[in-house]
Design a protein around this motif. Structure first.
Motif, PDB file in Angstrom:
ATOM      1  N   UNK A 121       0.846  -1.198   0.000  1.00  0.00           N
ATOM      2  CA  UNK A 121       0.000   0.000   0.000  1.00  0.00           C
ATOM      3  C   UNK A 121       0.882   1.250   0.000  1.00  0.00           C
ATOM      4  N   UNK A 122       1.925   1.241   0.842  1.00  0.00           N
ATOM      5  CA  UNK A 122       2.820   2.386   0.916  1.00  0.00           C
ATOM      6  C   UNK A 122       3.511   2.669  -0.406  1.00  0.00           C
ATOM      7  N   UNK A 123       3.976   1.608  -1.076  1.00  0.00           N
ATOM      8  CA  UNK A 123       4.640   1.808  -2.366  1.00  0.00           C
ATOM      9  C   UNK A 123       3.651   2.225  -3.448  1.00  0.00           C
ATOM     10  N   UNK A 124       2.385   1.856  -3.286  1.00  0.00           N
ATOM     11  CA  UNK A 124       1.372   2.369  -4.205  1.00  0.00           C
ATOM     12  C   UNK A 124       1.270   3.890  -4.067  1.00  0.00           C
ATOM     13  N   UNK A 125       1.370   4.355  -2.812  1.00  0.00           N
ATOM     14  CA  UNK A 125       1.361   5.798  -2.579  1.00  0.00           C
ATOM     15  C   UNK A 125       2.578   6.471  -3.184  1.00  0.00           C
ATOM     16  N   UNK A 126       3.755   5.847  -3.058  1.00  0.00           N
ATOM     17  CA  UNK A 126       4.970   6.390  -3.676  1.00  0.00           C
ATOM     18  C   UNK A 126       4.829   6.427  -5.191  1.00  0.00           C
ATOM     19  N   UNK A 127       4.205   5.380  -5.748  1.00  0.00           N
ATOM     20  CA  UNK A 127       3.997   5.332  -7.200  1.00  0.00           C
ATOM     21  C   UNK A 127       3.113   6.491  -7.658  1.00  0.00           C
ATOM     22  N   UNK A 262      -2.645  17.997  -5.781  1.00  0.00           N
ATOM     23  CA  UNK A 262      -3.668  17.024  -5.398  1.00  0.00           C
ATOM     24  C   UNK A 262      -3.100  15.607  -5.495  1.00  0.00           C
ATOM     25  N   UNK A 263      -2.306  15.350  -6.554  1.00  0.00           N
ATOM     26  CA  UNK A 263      -1.696  14.022  -6.727  1.00  0.00           C
ATOM     27  C   UNK A 263      -0.805  13.690  -5.537  1.00  0.00           C
ATOM     28  N   UNK A 264       0.016  14.655  -5.119  1.00  0.00           N
ATOM     29  CA  UNK A 264       0.912  14.430  -3.985  1.00  0.00           C
ATOM     30  C   UNK A 264       0.126  14.173  -2.708  1.00  0.00           C
ATOM     31  N   UNK A 265      -0.956  14.910  -2.500  1.00  0.00           N
ATOM     32  CA  UNK A 265      -1.784  14.714  -1.310  1.00  0.00           C
ATOM     33  C   UNK A 265      -2.398  13.318  -1.291  1.00  0.00           C
ATOM     34  N   UNK A 266      -2.875  12.854  -2.452  1.00  0.00           N
ATOM     35  CA  UNK A 266      -3.431  11.498  -2.537  1.00  0.00           C
ATOM     36  C   UNK A 266      -2.354  10.472  -2.192  1.00  0.00           C
ATOM     37  N   UNK A 267      -1.145  10.680  -2.736  1.00  0.00           N
ATOM     38  CA  UNK A 267      -0.038   9.769  -2.435  1.00  0.00           C
ATOM     39  C   UNK A 267       0.291   9.748  -0.960  1.00  0.00           C
ATOM     40  N   UNK A 268       0.300  10.923  -0.322  1.00  0.00           N
ATOM     41  CA  UNK A 268       0.594  11.012   1.109  1.00  0.00           C
ATOM     42  C   UNK A 268      -0.431  10.229   1.923  1.00  0.00           C
ATOM     43  N   UNK A 269      -1.701  10.379   1.585  1.00  0.00           N
ATOM     44  CA  UNK A 269      -2.770   9.673   2.313  1.00  0.00           C
ATOM     45  C   UNK A 269      -2.603   8.164   2.175  1.00  0.00           C
ATOM     46  N   UNK A 270      -2.296   7.698   0.951  1.00  0.00           N
ATOM     47  CA  UNK A 270      -2.108   6.261   0.719  1.00  0.00           C
ATOM     48  C   UNK A 270      -0.918   5.745   1.526  1.00  0.00           C
ATOM     49  N   UNK A 271       0.165   6.505   1.549  1.00  0.00           N
ATOM     50  CA  UNK A 271       1.350   6.104   2.316  1.00  0.00           C
ATOM     51  C   UNK A 271       1.017   5.991   3.797  1.00  0.00           C
ATOM     52  N   UNK A 272       0.283   6.957   4.330  1.00  0.00           N
ATOM     53  CA  UNK A 272      -0.086   6.929   5.744  1.00  0.00           C
ATOM     54  C   UNK A 272      -0.949   5.709   6.067  1.00  0.00           C
ATOM     55  N   UNK A 273      -1.841   5.348   5.146  1.00  0.00           N
ATOM     56  CA  UNK A 273      -2.669   4.148   5.341  1.00  0.00           C
ATOM     57  C   UNK A 273      -1.782   2.905   5.367  1.00  0.00           C
TER      58      UNK A 273
END
Length: 290
Positions: A121-127, A262-273
């Protein structure tokens, strides 16, 4: 993992993330390889007051070579070849996977399924965050940065063997080992004329950047990182590195007035999850099992 240690690791990742923004100040006056050599020079000078650690010299030599010389040089050359700095900070986190794989192969450390899920999940956020780099991509630069992340993973295996009592001394003496190779690399890539000009460009801004990078980002952050790796399994510690690009983006907002898309914010949220799953997954599983 103790709450105090979690806070220490978060502080380490915050410092490493902020270091990207802080370094931007210094790179306005001096090139990155010169700055890196200067950074490790300041740390190495502490060897005059900090005794050599009692661990096998090959351990701190390995850290100095794989982290100080090879990893940083590969990353900086990758950026110089055209890989965006933002994408580079994302790609280098491949060290999380390399570290966990190496810890399993060398130390038989077990990895729980919830940790794997959290990492994915975290690497999905990085992607997702990698799409916010303005299209700055270079295949060779990308390959060198991936290789740099492997070097970091190898260095983490040396950290794993340092123990927790001489962490600062290990970093200081690892810097001594890295010193001459770093200056040779700076001389080769930057050239003597650029180095001389860089010394002439010295000002309070460069001094601040060097001190932040040497004292906080190197001595404190790497010594605490090594201490945590020697205390806990790699799969418990390394996922926190996913926070580095996050703190780097936030640092850009508050330090150099950058904006978060917005893309970066979405990535940050995914990483936190993903990080929450990796850290809290075991507790949730035990709760549901009871």
């Amino acid at each position: 993992m103790a709450i105090k240690d979690i806070l220490i690791i978060i502080a380490v990742t915050a410092i490493w993330g902020l270091n990207f923004s802080v370094t931007k100040f210094g790179m306005e006056y001096v090139p990155p390889l010169f700055l890196n050599a200067l950074r490790f020079t300041v740390v190495a000078l502490m060897a005059f007051v900090i005794p050599r650690p009692s661990v096998d010299w090959r351990i701190f030599a390995g850290i100095g070579v794989f982290i100080g010389v090879i990893k940083f040089s590969l990353v900086f050359v990758g950026i110089k070849l055209g890989l965006g700095a933002g994408l580079s900070s994302v790609v280098i986190q491949g060290q999380v996977f390399f570290t966990i794989i190496l810890a399993f192969l060398l130390y038989k450390e077990r990895v729980q399924i919830y940790q794997v899920i959290g990492l994915l999940i975290g690497f999905a956020g990085l992607f997702v965050m990698s799409f916010d780099d303005g299209g700055d991509f270079n295949l060779l630069g990308f390959a060198l940065t991936v290789l740099g992340s492997l070097m970091w993973g190898i260095a983490n295996m040396f950290f794993r063997r340092t123990g927790s009592t001489e962490a600062v001394a290990v970093i200081v003496w690892a810097s001594v080992v890295a010193l001459i190779p770093l200056w040779l690399l700076s001389a080769f890539f930057d050239g003597p004329d650029v180095i001389m000009q860089s010394f002439q460009n010295f000002n309070l801004q460069v001094i601040f950047v060097v001190l932040f990078a040497s004292i906080f980002s190197t001595v404190f952050a790497y010594s605490m990182w090594g201490k945590m790796l020697s205390k806990y399994p790699a799969a418990d510690v390394t996922p926190f590195a996913l926070l580095i690009p996050v703190s780097g983006l936030l640092g850009g907002v508050f330090i150099v007035n950058e904006t978060i898309s917005v893309i970066a914010m979405i990535g940050i949220i995914i990483i936190m999850v993903g990080l929450a799953v990796s850290i809290l997954g075991g507790r949730v599983r035990r709760y549901l099992g009871s």
